[in-house]
Design a protein around this motif. Structure first.
Motif, PDB file in Angstrom:
ATOM      1  N   GLY A 129      23.155 -21.687   0.319  1.00 53.43           N
ATOM      2  CA  GLY A 129      22.381 -21.431   1.530  1.00 53.43           C
ATOM      3  C   GLY A 129      21.303 -20.398   1.318  1.00 53.43           C
ATOM      4  N   ALA A 130      21.638 -19.323   0.593  1.00 48.15           N
ATOM      5  CA  ALA A 130      20.653 -18.281   0.320  1.00 48.15           C
ATOM      6  C   ALA A 130      19.521 -18.807  -0.563  1.00 48.15           C
TER       7      ALA A 130
ATOM      8  N   LEU B 121      16.994 -14.244   7.771  1.00 54.37           N
ATOM      9  CA  LEU B 121      17.006 -15.660   7.442  1.00 54.37           C
ATOM     10  C   LEU B 121      17.938 -15.943   6.265  1.00 54.37           C
ATOM     11  N   VAL B 122      17.888 -15.098   5.232  1.00 53.98           N
ATOM     12  CA  VAL B 122      18.772 -15.287   4.078  1.00 53.98           C
ATOM     13  C   VAL B 122      20.230 -15.167   4.496  1.00 53.98           C
ATOM     14  N   THR B 123      20.530 -14.168   5.324  1.00 55.17           N
ATOM     15  CA  THR B 123      21.903 -13.975   5.805  1.00 55.17           C
ATOM     16  C   THR B 123      22.367 -15.172   6.620  1.00 55.17           C
ATOM     17  N   LEU B 124      21.493 -15.665   7.493  1.00 53.75           N
ATOM     18  CA  LEU B 124      21.846 -16.809   8.338  1.00 53.75           C
ATOM     19  C   LEU B 124      22.128 -18.052   7.498  1.00 53.75           C
ATOM     20  N   CYS B 125      21.261 -18.327   6.532  1.00 50.96           N
ATOM     21  CA  CYS B 125      21.457 -19.506   5.682  1.00 50.96           C
ATOM     22  C   CYS B 125      22.685 -19.351   4.788  1.00 50.96           C
ATOM     23  N   ALA B 126      22.899 -18.134   4.263  1.00 53.43           N
ATOM     24  CA  ALA B 126      24.082 -17.893   3.442  1.00 53.43           C
ATOM     25  C   ALA B 126      25.350 -18.060   4.267  1.00 53.43           C
ATOM     26  N   PHE B 127      25.330 -17.557   5.498  1.00 50.36           N
ATOM     27  CA  PHE B 127      26.495 -17.694   6.375  1.00 50.36           C
ATOM     28  C   PHE B 127      26.748 -19.161   6.707  1.00 50.36           C
TER      29      PHE B 127
ATOM     30  N   ALA C 275      34.134 -15.275   5.872  1.00 47.51           N
ATOM     31  CA  ALA C 275      32.962 -16.019   5.422  1.00 47.51           C
ATOM     32  C   ALA C 275      31.683 -15.227   5.661  1.00 47.51           C
ATOM     33  N   LEU C 276      31.611 -14.528   6.796  1.00 45.85           N
ATOM     34  CA  LEU C 276      30.414 -13.761   7.123  1.00 45.85           C
ATOM     35  C   LEU C 276      30.178 -12.637   6.129  1.00 45.85           C
ATOM     36  N   ILE C 277      31.179 -11.792   5.902  1.00 44.66           N
ATOM     37  CA  ILE C 277      30.949 -10.621   5.052  1.00 44.66           C
ATOM     38  C   ILE C 277      30.766 -11.009   3.586  1.00 44.66           C
ATOM     39  N   SER C 278      31.484 -12.039   3.126  1.00 45.20           N
ATOM     40  CA  SER C 278      31.291 -12.465   1.743  1.00 45.20           C
ATOM     41  C   SER C 278      29.945 -13.161   1.575  1.00 45.20           C
ATOM     42  N   SER C 279      29.512 -13.889   2.589  1.00 44.09           N
ATOM     43  CA  SER C 279      28.210 -14.566   2.521  1.00 44.09           C
ATOM     44  C   SER C 279      27.066 -13.568   2.517  1.00 44.09           C
TER      45      SER C 279
END
Length: 358
Positions: free
Chosen positions: A115-116, A145-151, A270-274
């Motif tokens: 995602g990132a 945006l990077v955080t959102l896509c990674a999540f 998932a959030l914190i690891s992403s």
């Protein structure tokens, strides 16, 4: 006689709790000492006195620049990311009832990495910068945006994991195989790189190796705030996790809302690891190793295991960073490759110890 027995039980429980707090105190000292050594270690040849004066803004300009612009951000990143990965591994192992669960072994980190990469390559959320004139690095320009896509990538993997974990007869071996399959599927970063120009390919490949040096103070603050918030939620549910150790049926009989707890816990993991993956790349096995180390000293009491895992994860990543900078100095080894090299033997040991994960 009964009063004496109660007094004996109280004394035994007091010693039990005291030993747990002692382990946490020792771990805190080890983490702090590792952090100080991380500020000292390096080619600049700084002494303890110079580092302490620089931290207090009483040193010379050169030393303060090295400490505050180079080493302190890396130290803060290692502490925050290590805690995030260890917390996610600790909680995943509990709610999935799988001792081999972590964000890296189940493919959550790989999904977040995909995602990132999409955000960086196709949405312009990262730019190439020159790193010492010999290599390229990647700076995240749009962390939201990077955080959102990674999540989104991490949560896609999490949904699949939760769905399969609900199947009857699902074993730890099955879950690990699911993680292998998901990791392979999300190696689509290679497909993304195929359609990129040479410069972007080089920078994305460098990013996937994992590096603690690319996160700025803004990025560190995002990781730290989200990790601290998740930590607070996990601590709030510490007794629920203890109940989960006896099985979901027992936990339900004790009044635990098991389904809601599993969903919320996995979403936060998932959030914190992403978020960690979004800013530093894939760093494997920290989330697997740290909880197992602390179980050796604390057992499965989540009142103490949760903070201990976070501290242990921070200490392990700080020490790994020191090794990466000093082992082949002045060459800096990729932190993700180093943690994989050190963590894989422990992963194999856990498989062998459990007799094939049956």
């Amino acid at each position: 006689m009964r009063r004496k027995s109660l007094e004996t039980l109280n004394n035994d429980y007091g010693r039990y709790i005291w030993r747990k707090w002692l382990v946490l105190l020792v771990l805190l000292v080890i983490t702090a000492a590792s952090g100080l050594f991380s500020l000292i270690a390096g080619s600049a040849g700084l002494s303890v006195k110079e580092v302490i004066l620089a931290i207090a803004h009483r040193g010379d300009l050169r030393t303060e620049t090295i400490i505050w612009n180079v080493r302190m951000p890396k130290l803060a990143t290692a502490a925050a990311v290590g805690a995030a990965l260890a917390l996610s591994g600790c909680i995943m192992q509990n709610v999935l009832r799988n001792p081999l669960a972590s964000s890296s072994t189940l493919g959550v980190s790989q999904g977040a990495s995909f995602g990132a990469a999409v955000a960086i390559v196709y949405f312009g959320a990262g730019i190439q910068v020159n790193a010492g004139g010999t290599s390229s690095a990647l700076t995240v320009t749009n962390p939201a945006l990077v955080t959102l896509c990674a999540f989104a990538g991490g949560m896609a993997t999490t949904v699949v994991i939760l769905a399969i974990s609900r199947l009857r007869g699902t074993t730890p071996a099955t879950m690990v195989l699911v993680g292998v399959a998901l990791s392979s599927m999300f190696t689509g970063t290679a497909l993304i790189q195929y359609f990129c120009d040479d410069v972007m390919v080089a920078t994305v490949v460098y990013w996937t190796f994992g590096s603690l040096g690319r996160a700025g103070w803004r990025d560190i603050a995002i990781i730290a705030v989200l990790t601290f918030g998740a930590f607070g939620y996990f601590i709030y549910n510490r007794w629920n996790y203890n109940a989960m150790e006896s099985g979901t049926s027992t936990a339900k009989s004790l009044g635990v809302h098991v389904d809601a707890l599993i969903l919320s816990s996995m979403a936060l993991c998932a959030l914190i690891s992403s978020v960690a993956v979004a800013f530093v790349g894939c760093i494997s096995f920290i989330g697997l190793i740290a909880p197992h180390i602390m179980r050796r000293f604390l057992g499965n009491d989540y009142r103490f295991l949760i903070p201990a895992s976070a501290l242990c994860g921070s200490a392990l990543l700080i020490l790994s960073d020191i090794v990466s900078r000093t082992l082949l100095s002045p060459t800096v080894l990729p932190i993700g490759a180093l943690t994989s090299f050190l963590g894989a033997p422990l992963f194999l040991y856990l498989i062998i110890k459990r007799g094939g994960m049956k």
